[in-house]
Design an enzyme around this catalytic site. Sequence first.
Site, PDB file in Angstrom:
ATOM      1  N   HIS A 308       7.046  -5.479   0.374  1.00 63.75           N
ATOM      2  CA  HIS A 308       8.166  -6.294  -0.493  1.00 63.75           C
ATOM      3  C   HIS A 308       7.941  -6.379  -1.985  1.00 63.75           C
ATOM      4  CE1 HIS A 308      11.317  -9.211  -1.179  1.00 63.75           C
ATOM      5  NE2 HIS A 308      11.944  -8.810   0.029  1.00 63.75           N
ATOM      6  N   ASP A 366      13.464  -6.408   7.618  1.00 69.96           N
ATOM      7  CA  ASP A 366      14.045  -5.411   7.968  1.00 69.96           C
ATOM      8  C   ASP A 366      13.415  -4.699   9.458  1.00 69.96           C
ATOM      9  OD1 ASP A 366      15.201  -4.305   4.810  1.00 69.96           O
ATOM     10  OD2 ASP A 366      16.315  -5.037   6.620  1.00 69.96           O
TER      11      ASP A 366
HETATM   12  C1  SDX Z   1      14.976  -5.514   1.569  1.00 66.36           C
HETATM   13  O1  SDX Z   1      14.189  -7.744  -3.053  1.00 66.36           O
HETATM   14  C2  SDX Z   1      14.450  -8.275  -2.015  1.00 66.36           C
HETATM   15  O2  SDX Z   1      14.691  -9.463  -1.811  1.00 66.36           O
HETATM   16  C3  SDX Z   1      15.129  -7.142  -0.811  1.00 66.36           C
HETATM   17  C4  SDX Z   1      15.256  -7.747   0.458  1.00 66.36           C
HETATM   18  C5  SDX Z   1      16.577  -8.782   0.460  1.00 66.36           C
HETATM   19  O3  SDX Z   1      16.739  -9.664   1.367  1.00 66.36           O
HETATM   20  O4  SDX Z   1      17.290  -8.560  -0.391  1.00 66.36           O
HETATM   21  O5  SDX Z   1      14.322  -8.395   0.994  1.00 66.36           O
HETATM   22  C6  SDX Z   1      15.626  -6.837   1.503  1.00 66.36           C
HETATM   23  O6  SDX Z   1      15.183  -4.648   0.882  1.00 66.36           O
HETATM   24  C7  SDX Z   1      13.438  -5.659   2.163  1.00 66.36           C
HETATM   25  C8  SDX Z   1      12.627  -4.324   1.675  1.00 66.36           C
HETATM   26  C9  SDX Z   1      12.873  -3.270   2.808  1.00 66.36           C
HETATM   27  N1  SDX Z   1      12.333  -1.891   2.438  1.00 66.36           N
HETATM   28  C10 SDX Z   1      11.618  -1.086   3.159  1.00 66.36           C
HETATM   29  O7  SDX Z   1      11.155  -1.865   4.145  1.00 66.36           O
HETATM   30  C11 SDX Z   1      11.125   0.142   2.559  1.00 66.36           C
HETATM   31  C12 SDX Z   1       9.390   0.276   2.713  1.00 66.36           C
HETATM   32  N2  SDX Z   1       9.116  -0.620   1.780  1.00 66.36           N
HETATM   33  C13 SDX Z   1       8.826   0.002   0.501  1.00 66.36           C
HETATM   34  O8  SDX Z   1       9.344   1.112   0.185  1.00 66.36           O
HETATM   35  C14 SDX Z   1       8.459  -0.980  -0.451  1.00 66.36           C
HETATM   36  O9  SDX Z   1       7.528  -2.079  -0.231  1.00 66.36           O
HETATM   37  C15 SDX Z   1       9.531  -1.819  -1.384  1.00 66.36           C
HETATM   38  C16 SDX Z   1      10.467  -0.977  -1.842  1.00 66.36           C
HETATM   39  C17 SDX Z   1      10.227  -2.989  -0.394  1.00 66.36           C
HETATM   40  C18 SDX Z   1       8.854  -2.814  -2.638  1.00 66.36           C
HETATM   41  O10 SDX Z   1       8.352  -1.700  -3.295  1.00 66.36           O
HETATM   42  P1  SDX Z   1       7.817  -2.099  -4.837  1.00 66.36           P
HETATM   43  O11 SDX Z   1       7.604  -3.732  -4.887  1.00 66.36           O
HETATM   44  O12 SDX Z   1       8.035  -1.304  -5.960  1.00 66.36           O
HETATM   45  O13 SDX Z   1       6.180  -1.936  -4.460  1.00 66.36           O
HETATM   46  P2  SDX Z   1       5.552  -0.405  -4.873  1.00 66.36           P
HETATM   47  O14 SDX Z   1       6.554   0.734  -4.118  1.00 66.36           O
HETATM   48  O15 SDX Z   1       5.150  -0.416  -6.164  1.00 66.36           O
HETATM   49  O16 SDX Z   1       4.170  -0.738  -3.896  1.00 66.36           O
HETATM   50  C19 SDX Z   1       3.008  -0.988  -4.060  1.00 66.36           C
HETATM   51  C20 SDX Z   1       1.999  -0.272  -3.481  1.00 66.36           C
HETATM   52  C21 SDX Z   1       2.321   1.253  -3.693  1.00 66.36           C
HETATM   53  O17 SDX Z   1       0.869   1.754  -3.681  1.00 66.36           O
HETATM   54  P3  SDX Z   1       0.133   2.236  -4.956  1.00 66.36           P
HETATM   55  O18 SDX Z   1       1.088   3.015  -5.782  1.00 66.36           O
HETATM   56  O19 SDX Z   1      -0.105   0.832  -5.743  1.00 66.36           O
HETATM   57  O20 SDX Z   1      -1.377   2.884  -4.705  1.00 66.36           O
HETATM   58  O21 SDX Z   1       2.266  -0.446  -1.983  1.00 66.36           O
HETATM   59  C22 SDX Z   1       2.456   0.771  -1.306  1.00 66.36           C
HETATM   60  C23 SDX Z   1       3.021   1.643  -2.502  1.00 66.36           C
HETATM   61  O22 SDX Z   1       2.594   3.298  -2.137  1.00 66.36           O
HETATM   62  N3  SDX Z   1       3.433   0.701  -0.382  1.00 66.36           N
HETATM   63  C24 SDX Z   1       3.706   1.131   0.877  1.00 66.36           C
HETATM   64  C25 SDX Z   1       4.612   0.694   1.222  1.00 66.36           C
HETATM   65  N4  SDX Z   1       5.193  -0.297   0.514  1.00 66.36           N
HETATM   66  C26 SDX Z   1       4.501  -0.391  -0.721  1.00 66.36           C
HETATM   67  N5  SDX Z   1       2.756   1.999   1.602  1.00 66.36           N
HETATM   68  C27 SDX Z   1       3.205   2.384   2.774  1.00 66.36           C
HETATM   69  N6  SDX Z   1       4.419   1.758   3.358  1.00 66.36           N
HETATM   70  C28 SDX Z   1       5.039   0.839   2.597  1.00 66.36           C
HETATM   71  N7  SDX Z   1       6.269   0.348   3.251  1.00 66.36           N
END
Ligand code: SDX
Length: 431
Positions: A308, A366
């Site tokens: 998140h 989720d």
């Molecule tokens: C919702 O914003 C809100 O409040 C949203 C929400 C709401 O109520 O409105 O809470 C609802 O959207 C919840 C999130 C649902 N999405 C997912 O579950 C999809 C999987 N999660 C991700 O794609 C990700 O974690 C996000 C999109 C939720 C957040 O992305 P960020 O904040 O941009 O973080 P990032 O992509 O920069 O990740 C940071 C690091 C990265 O690694 P590095 O590049 O630093 O090496 O963490 C890794 C990412 O690769 N990472 C994950 C991961 N999520 C982040 N690695 C594996 N699995 C994951 N799920």
Amino acid sequence: MADTNKTAKLTIDGKDYELPILSPTSGPDVIDIRKLYAQAGVFTYDPGFTSTAACDSTITYIDGDKGELQHRGYSIEDLASKSHYLEVCYLLLYGELPTRAEMEKFETTITRHTMIHEQMHYFFRGFRRDSHPMATMVGVVGAMSAFYHDSTDVSDERQREVASHRLIAKMPTIAAMAYKYSIGQPFVYPRNDLDYAANFIHMCFAVPAEEYKVDPILARAMDRIFTLHADHEQNASTSTVRLASSSGANPFACIAAGIACLWGPAHGGANQACLEMLKEIGTVDRIPEFIARAKDKNDPFRLMGFGHRVYKNMDPRAIVMKESADEVLELLGVENNPLLQVAKELEKIALSDPYFIEKKLFPNVDFYSGIILEAMGFPTSMFTPIFALSRTVGWISQWKEQLGDPQMKIGRPRQLFLGEKLREYVPVDER
Ligand code: SDX
């Protein structure tokens, strides 16, 4: 605005600039850069808005480090266990918990707006039966602008109020109609003798051929899921609604924009993607394979339902959802649901893995919701429409707040331009 006497000093090319610091009720201070470009001729740069406060608000507060979520000062744990969705709607819209009389009046108003214009039924006929219900919802909600002309003038407070009530009331009807249309069953009209959550379940699962009794266990679980998704500060879809509204667009167009943004798998579409991932994993022994893929930089796979932008601790909604999953599945007699076992084992393994610990990746809202929704009888394609239905009150509350802000301006970010400098046109035969 919470002015302070603190300032941040910025030195650019030897020249100092003092920027005011504003302090919130809760959360981090903010540096007010509104005059920076005029004073220093520079932009700030923050793709994805990881360090940017786009507005001030009094609606929802999130502490990502502590894993806390409050709506108008009330914790999500209290609201999920002691309140109900329509009361949370009132709280989000008006800022205070309603008296009994206020609640009865609000509930009657919402109940009496649940039907949609009969002519709108024909909109659904234009879609293929196998359309994703989110596609249908984006289309039909946007089309509300073509029907409810008496509540599209955003400068009129009464029209804003009526539009808010219509959207909260009609979203379950539209979502249920999108579902019925996708399975080839006739639409089921809303019923005024059922509460909000029971009415939605009835519109989804009743058929004209026989009476359908709504299971109170399902209705309570549904209501709690609605509450857990109601609002969440300046997330992507809420920011989309605010940006659309800043141009003066009508409320139905703004909410349609929010639905479109929520659909993405990185946002509200994650609940569908998460359940599909759990099904792909299938059994506990395949979890290590997927954990490895999630950690592999060369593999675009991510653990859906994990991570998140704000929460660097457990999402408090996921904790409540997990408790609800145990309760609902046991009451439905599916406590040995293999997907729930896979989800719990995946959570346990991931939370002990250095990659997830270091990156502070925890289950989000989720992760467990899909397991409950599937056990309740919804197909995965209905998971995000249910999220959109629940979040409508959050979008509307934030929309109303922004329209009431005298400082509101049209949102118009700038850019860091890395393209070509000015160059002469080259005739085609000289290229
Ligand atoms: C919702 O914003 C809100 O409040 C949203 C929400 C709401 O109520 O409105 O809470 C609802 O959207 C919840 C999130 C649902 N999405 C997912 O579950 C999809 C999987 N999660 C991700 O794609 C990700 O974690 C996000 C999109 C939720 C957040 O992305 P960020 O904040 O941009 O973080 P990032 O992509 O920069 O990740 C940071 C690091 C990265 O690694 P590095 O590049 O630093 O090496 O963490 C890794 C990412 O690769 N990472 C994950 C991961 N999520 C982040 N690695 C594996 N699995 C994951 N799920």
